[in-house]
Design a protein around this motif. Structure first.
Motif, PDB file in Angstrom:
ATOM      1  N   LYS A  42      49.363  13.596  24.584  1.00  0.00           N
ATOM      2  CA  LYS A  42      49.708  12.188  24.835  1.00  0.00           C
ATOM      3  C   LYS A  42      49.581  11.850  26.319  1.00  0.00           C
ATOM      4  O   LYS A  42      49.116  10.763  26.685  1.00  0.00           O
ATOM      5  CB  LYS A  42      51.137  11.917  24.349  1.00  0.00           C
ATOM      6  CG  LYS A  42      51.273  11.972  22.824  1.00  0.00           C
ATOM      7  CD  LYS A  42      52.731  11.807  22.397  1.00  0.00           C
ATOM      8  CE  LYS A  42      52.853  11.913  20.873  1.00  0.00           C
ATOM      9  NZ  LYS A  42      54.275  11.813  20.435  1.00  0.00           N
ATOM     10  N   ALA A  43      49.975  12.794  27.185  1.00  0.00           N
ATOM     11  CA  ALA A  43      49.856  12.561  28.638  1.00  0.00           C
ATOM     12  C   ALA A  43      48.387  12.438  29.044  1.00  0.00           C
ATOM     13  O   ALA A  43      48.035  11.620  29.902  1.00  0.00           O
ATOM     14  CB  ALA A  43      50.532  13.700  29.404  1.00  0.00           C
ATOM     15  N   ILE A  44      47.529  13.263  28.440  1.00  0.00           N
ATOM     16  CA  ILE A  44      46.082  13.193  28.747  1.00  0.00           C
ATOM     17  C   ILE A  44      45.524  11.843  28.340  1.00  0.00           C
ATOM     18  O   ILE A  44      44.778  11.201  29.094  1.00  0.00           O
ATOM     19  CB  ILE A  44      45.337  14.342  28.034  1.00  0.00           C
ATOM     20  CG1 ILE A  44      45.702  15.687  28.665  1.00  0.00           C
ATOM     21  CG2 ILE A  44      43.826  14.120  28.080  1.00  0.00           C
ATOM     22  CD1 ILE A  44      45.206  16.885  27.889  1.00  0.00           C
ATOM     23  N   ARG A  45      45.880  11.384  27.137  1.00  0.00           N
ATOM     24  CA  ARG A  45      45.340  10.114  26.627  1.00  0.00           C
ATOM     25  C   ARG A  45      45.841   8.912  27.427  1.00  0.00           C
ATOM     26  O   ARG A  45      45.145   7.896  27.525  1.00  0.00           O
ATOM     27  CB  ARG A  45      45.700   9.932  25.145  1.00  0.00           C
ATOM     28  CG  ARG A  45      45.129  10.991  24.212  1.00  0.00           C
ATOM     29  CD  ARG A  45      43.639  11.143  24.357  1.00  0.00           C
ATOM     30  NE  ARG A  45      43.066  12.064  23.374  1.00  0.00           N
ATOM     31  CZ  ARG A  45      42.033  12.835  23.586  1.00  0.00           C
ATOM     32  NH1 ARG A  45      41.434  12.829  24.782  1.00  0.00           N
ATOM     33  NH2 ARG A  45      41.565  13.626  22.648  1.00  0.00           N
ATOM     34  N   LYS A  46      47.010   9.009  28.026  1.00  0.00           N
ATOM     35  CA  LYS A  46      47.573   7.884  28.790  1.00  0.00           C
ATOM     36  C   LYS A  46      47.227   7.963  30.279  1.00  0.00           C
ATOM     37  O   LYS A  46      47.617   7.086  31.048  1.00  0.00           O
ATOM     38  CB  LYS A  46      49.095   7.867  28.637  1.00  0.00           C
ATOM     39  CG  LYS A  46      49.568   7.535  27.230  1.00  0.00           C
ATOM     40  CD  LYS A  46      51.096   7.564  27.149  1.00  0.00           C
ATOM     41  CE  LYS A  46      51.580   7.244  25.733  1.00  0.00           C
ATOM     42  NZ  LYS A  46      53.062   7.295  25.636  1.00  0.00           N
ATOM     43  N   SER A  47      46.509   8.995  30.680  1.00  0.00           N
ATOM     44  CA  SER A  47      46.294   9.239  32.114  1.00  0.00           C
ATOM     45  C   SER A  47      45.322   8.256  32.757  1.00  0.00           C
ATOM     46  O   SER A  47      45.390   7.996  33.945  1.00  0.00           O
ATOM     47  CB  SER A  47      45.760  10.657  32.323  1.00  0.00           C
ATOM     48  OG  SER A  47      44.473  10.782  31.723  1.00  0.00           O
ATOM     49  N   HIS A  48      44.364   7.718  31.969  1.00  0.00           N
ATOM     50  CA  HIS A  48      43.304   6.831  32.500  1.00  0.00           C
ATOM     51  C   HIS A  48      42.508   7.519  33.606  1.00  0.00           C
ATOM     52  O   HIS A  48      41.975   6.861  34.511  1.00  0.00           O
ATOM     53  CB  HIS A  48      43.893   5.517  33.021  1.00  0.00           C
ATOM     54  CG  HIS A  48      44.645   4.749  31.986  1.00  0.00           C
ATOM     55  ND1 HIS A  48      44.035   4.208  30.867  1.00  0.00           N
ATOM     56  CD2 HIS A  48      45.969   4.455  31.874  1.00  0.00           C
ATOM     57  CE1 HIS A  48      44.946   3.597  30.129  1.00  0.00           C
ATOM     58  NE2 HIS A  48      46.125   3.732  30.701  1.00  0.00           N
ATOM     59  N   ARG A  49      42.409   8.833  33.540  1.00  0.00           N
ATOM     60  CA  ARG A  49      41.584   9.588  34.487  1.00  0.00           C
ATOM     61  C   ARG A  49      40.247   9.917  33.825  1.00  0.00           C
ATOM     62  O   ARG A  49      39.991   9.550  32.674  1.00  0.00           O
ATOM     63  CB  ARG A  49      42.299  10.885  34.900  1.00  0.00           C
ATOM     64  CG  ARG A  49      43.693  10.666  35.478  1.00  0.00           C
ATOM     65  CD  ARG A  49      43.625   9.921  36.817  1.00  0.00           C
ATOM     66  NE  ARG A  49      43.021  10.723  37.851  1.00  0.00           N
ATOM     67  CZ  ARG A  49      43.692  11.549  38.629  1.00  0.00           C
ATOM     68  NH1 ARG A  49      45.014  11.674  38.502  1.00  0.00           N
ATOM     69  NH2 ARG A  49      43.071  12.240  39.581  1.00  0.00           N
TER      70      ARG A  49
END
Length: 975
Positions: A761-768
């Protein structure tokens, strides 16, 4: 009375003051008005005169520009078309049947007709170098001083018009002249006409003068006269105002009315001018209608050409067919020669007809683009191979680079793509006398449904003049007029290529340096094709050192790029002499640092590939070196010839990637590559080549906290050809993604600090940059709903532990959008973990260096599925021993922790440890123990403490049996 007297003096004084102010104010006002009127008169008179001249000059300029534009249009569109149709163009067109007038003749006739509507405007075209039929007229014109002055002025400065105002036939007029410069379309006619007085004209030369005599509009002079009369009246009125104020006011009203009438009259005159302009606009519209008629005529011509091409093509195909049959019959040498010439001529004519037919279809909007599956790499390489002999016969290198084609299957029109490529390749070969022709390809993803195919054809030929580049894709256009005579062709090929590219939503461009070569680059928009994927070989050449010997730099770079992608250590040599120096130098190094293989080009200066190969084979120290020959022309008997010289394989140019892979594998392993045989047997060598499904550059991030699972997963991924980085929890995974690039992530779900769900979830929300990276769940959670939980968290795919190698391979191939070995990817969805009963008889396990002793005791216990475990680690004995050792060291402590947690009734700790034991045991193929650990997990979720107690006793017994077997295995292998 007193009051009146009291106020009488002030009233009288006030009146006198008012009278004084009115009297002198009026005089001052009149004086100011007179001064203002005089100033206004001179200003308006000067302005009106200037405006008259400027308007006359502008009208004359526009008149000649319109006439010159018509002349240019007539020359380019009508005269050039008439020349192609062999229509006579003459000044005496009225007396010649079906003739049309010369541009100058028609322009003067048009000027005469327009002059009837332009207040008697007259147009002249004269030159000191007239054609005979204009000599008398020119002599009379040049007798006038204006004409001679105009010629002298325009010769010195052709861009500046010459004009002056003078009275012509009793009417003030402007005489306006511009330079008549030599246009591109007129040079040939003027220099080559039988009666030309001058035959060395060049583009931009001043050949004469175009003059118009335009009478100045009478309305403008009338306005000036009316303005003068108005000012005279105003002066008279000013004189009368000084006498009587009443007369002044009455006169001012009358003069105001006269001024208004004068303005109305001026407006009427202006309307007349506007009417004349509208007539001019009408004439221009008529010219535009004529242009539309010409376009329509071109369409009719295109339709006619399409029909005629079809009609001509049918009997022509019959002629070619009959000639082919005739060539197969018995004929004399002379008859054979004549038949061959007839066939070549018929084929050339057929190509011309096909070009005309295609162009006519495009012009008539009747050419349709198909959409079928295309193997792009095969299309490019096969087409290049069919044209290679033409290049090789001229001594040219034909180099094809399809290494960048990852998505090699798409949907499009293969026939039209071949038509584009064959046209560009044949042109490149045709216009190149020495050097090379390089075909480079690439493909990029636009979106889920679209791909952009890019291709460039670069040659080292004659090049194209910069001024000609913009017109290269126009019909009937070649670099110069001698090109058609020297090289042949219709001049339609590149026009058709551009049209085809545009029909396929792409375009084509060209860059060139004259004498150094040209590069034609085009793009096409194709559809993605997911139903079938073509397979490109992925070799593992990481243990190999390869020497490329070729005098052509581009050929070396293409081979170097492909071999490097396969992991080889590559060195290049541009001559046989350099190659021998490199080989001699390598002999001084350790055996593992010497070259294993050399790829030689046949045609090289000073010493060719065959001679170099013989010198290499003559050196006993280089006997181990494998030799592959690259030949420009593959002739019957080449394989046997090069084999007799000591070569292990020979390949024709251009080298196709799949053929190169096949050659290398056969040379080293002696077998054909197959999907089911990733590691091929070694033949007379200590090294082997493996065919792996993943490119060597593939980088995978493995997120796993269990050390045993880390080793097993890394081994599986490495065997598939990937580079692996390990993170022990979700937090470490985020840090790795911040600092490095990865192609995919294998994510465990249950980990300390940050679990897999939270990390995803953190990866998907990172916008990196890594927010869309492909994430594969790799978890021991195999219950119903676990897959949906992983997908809901943002993961792309789901694998259960112990991971199946085929399922892992297919999942990674999907992640990388690479060809699948199996069409349907395996995605396990189970409610219970896999339990496999081990076989009683232990198999023989081998690896590169060790072999299990044949008299090893058979397995009497079913606690450990040893055979399945060896399959999981790729039959690697050392890896198997390492994993078993770690398990025996780490797992007793975990079993003790589990017992303590059960005693303390710490459900969270029990579930976590049971999950860890289940995962590690499953990867070891200790399925009975893994099953027991799973049942403990389920009992915790159901809050069944009694069941947990019973299962913990069984777990200890199963673990004791497993450990005894594992320790026996280790003890035996330590002997």
């Amino acid at each position: 009375m007193d009051s009146d007297k009291t106020h009488g003096k002030p009233v009288t004084l006030r009146y006198k003051i008012s009278e004084f102010i009115i009297r002198y104010s009026l005089k001052i006002a009149v004086l100011l008005m007179v001064t203002g009127i005089i100033s206004a008169y001179f200003f308006l008179a000067s302005t009106a005169q200037t405006l008259t001249k400027q308007t006359s000059q502008l009208n004359a300029q526009r008149y000649l520009e319109a006439l010159s534009a018509f002349r240019t249009l007539y020359t380019e569109e009508v005269v050039n078309t008439a020349k192609k149709q062999n229509i006579t163009i003459s000044h005496d067109y009225k007396n010649i049947k079906n003739a049309i007038p010369l541009p100058a003749t028609l322009s003067m006739a048009l000027g005469k007709e327009i002059g009837k509507f332009q207040s008697g405007a007259k147009t002249f075209l004269y030159s000191p170098y007239p054609f005979p039929w204009r000599a008398k007229e020119n002599k009379a014109i040049f007798s006038q001083d204006f004409s001679q002055q105009a010629w002298d002025s325009l010769t010195d400065n052709p861009k500046k018009a010459f004009f002056r105002f003078e009275e012509v036939n009793g009417q003030m007029s402007i005489r306006y002249a511009i330079a008549d410069v030599m246009r591109e379309g007129c040079i040939d006619c003027h220099n080559n006409h039988a009666q030309t007085p001058k035959n060395d004209w060049q583009l931009g030369d001043v050949r004469g003068v175009m003059e118009v005599i335009l009478p100045i509009n009478k309305a403008q002079f009338a306005a000036q006269s009316s303005l003068q009369a108005t000012f005279i009246v105003l002066f008279t009125m000013m004189g009368l105002i000084t006498i009587v104020l009443f007369i002044f006011f009455s006169r001012i009203k009358k003069d105001a009315k006269k001024l208004a009438d004068s303005n109305l009259e001026m407006m009427d005159k202006q309307q007349q001018v506007n009417f004349a302009n509208e007539e001019m606009s009408l004439a221009i519209e008529q010219l535009e209608l004529k242009a539309i008629e010409l376009v329509s005529s071109n369409q009719v011509k295109a339709d006619f050409m399409a029909t005629m091409s079809h009609e001509i093509r049918t009997p022509l195909n019959g002629v070619i067919g009959m000639l082919s049959l005739l060539k197969q019959s018995e004929m004399s040498h002379e008859q054979n020669h004549h038949t061959h010439l007839a066939t070549v001529s018929a084929s050339s004519l057929l190509n011309i007809i096909n070009d005309i037919l295609d162009f006519s279809k495009i012009e008539a909007d009747k050419l349709f683009i198909e959409s079928v599956e295309i193997h792009l790499a095969d299309l490019v390489t096969n087409l290049s191979s069919t044209m290679a002999h033409i290049a090789h016969e001229k001594g040219l290198e034909l180099i094809v680079d399809v290494a960048q084609l990852k998505h090699v299957v798409a949907r499009g029109d293969p026939h039209r793509i071949k038509q584009i490529l064959s046209n560009l390749i044949s042109n490149a070969i045709k216009f190149t006398a020495k050097g090379e022709v390089v075909i480079s390809t690439n493909i990029s993803v636009i979106d889920d449904t679209k791909l952009q195919f890019s291709c460039s054809v670069k040659d080292t030929g004659i090049g194209i003049e910069q001024s000609k580049l913009d017109s290269m894709f126009e019909r009937f256009t070649q670099e110069d007029s001698s090109t058609t005579r020297q090289y042949g062709g219709t001049g339609l090929g590149l026009a058709i290529v551009r049209k085809l590219c545009q029909l396929m939503h792409g375009d084509i461009t060209v860059t060139s340096q004259q004498g150094r070569g040209s590069t034609f680059s085009f793009t096409l928009l194709l559809e993605s094709c997911r139903s079938v994927k073509a397979e490109l070989p992925q070799l593992d050449l990481s243990e190999y050192r390869i020497l490329i010997v070729d005098d052509n730099k581009t050929n070396r770079e293409v081979l170097h790029g492909q071999l490097t992608l396969w992991g080889a250590c590559v060195r290049q040599a541009d001559s046989a002499k350099s190659a021998l120096a490199y080989l001699t130098e390598s002999l001084k190094k350790a055996k593992d640092k010497q070259f294993d293989m050399a790829i030689l080009d046949m045609h090289m200066p000073e010493m060719n590939g065959a001679q170099l190969g013989q010198q290499i084979k003559a050196n006993n120290k280089l006997a181990h070196l494998k030799l592959i020959m690259l030949t420009s022309l593959a002739r019957p008997g080449d394989a046997q010839y090069f084999a007799s010289l000591g070569f292990d394989f020979s390949l024709p140019k251009p080298v196709i990637t799949a053929d190169l892979a096949n050659a290398i594998i056969q040379v080293v392993n002696g077998n054909e590559p197959t999907k089911t045989q990733p590691a091929l047997p070694v033949k007379n060598d200590t090294k082997k080549i493996t065919v792996k499904p993943l490119p060597k550059s593939t980088r995978i991030l493995l997120v796993e906290d269990n050390s045993i699972n880390q080793i097993v997963a890394k081994s599986l991924l490495t065997n598939l050809g990937a580079q692996v980085e390990i993170a022990s929890n979700g937090k470490e995974a985020l840090s790795c993604l911040e600092n490095e690039h990865f192609d995919a992530v294998l994510m465990d779900c249950q980990m300390p600090i940050m679990d897999g769900y939270t990390a995803t979830k953190a990866i998907r929300k990172s916008h990196r940059d890594y927010t869309d990276i492909y994430i594969i769940a790799m978890t021991a959670n195999a219950m119903s709903g676990d897959r949906d939980k992983c997908i809901a968290a943002g993961m792309n795919d789901y694998l259960t532990k112990p991971v199946d190698i085929i399922a892992l391979e297919n999942s990674l191939l999907k992640a990388l959008n690479l060809p699948l070995d199996q069409i349907e990817a395996i995605t396990p969805q189970i409610n219970e973990p896999k339990v496999t009963e081990p076989k009683v008889t232990e198999p023989k396990v081998t690896n590169n260096d060790t072999e299990v002793k044949p008299d090893e005791p058979s397995v009497s216990s079913n606690a450990w599925g040893k055979e399945e475990f060896y399959k999981r680690v790729g039959q690697n004995q050392q890896l198997a021993e390492r994993i078993v050792t770690m398990y025996c060291q780490d797992m007793p402590a975990e079993i003790d922790k589990l017992s303590q947690a059960i005693t303390a009734k710490d459900d969270k700790e029990i579930e976590a440890i049971a999950h860890k034991v289940k995962g590690s045991s499953a990867n070891l193929e200790a399925t009975i123990l893994a099953q027991c650990a799973l049942e403990i997990e389920l009992a915790v979720k159901e809050n069944n403490s009694d069941e947990i107690e019973l299962l913990s006793i069984k777990l200890k017994d199963d673990f004791a049996e497993l450990i005894a077997e594992l320790e026996g295995f280790l003890a035996y292998n330590m002997q």
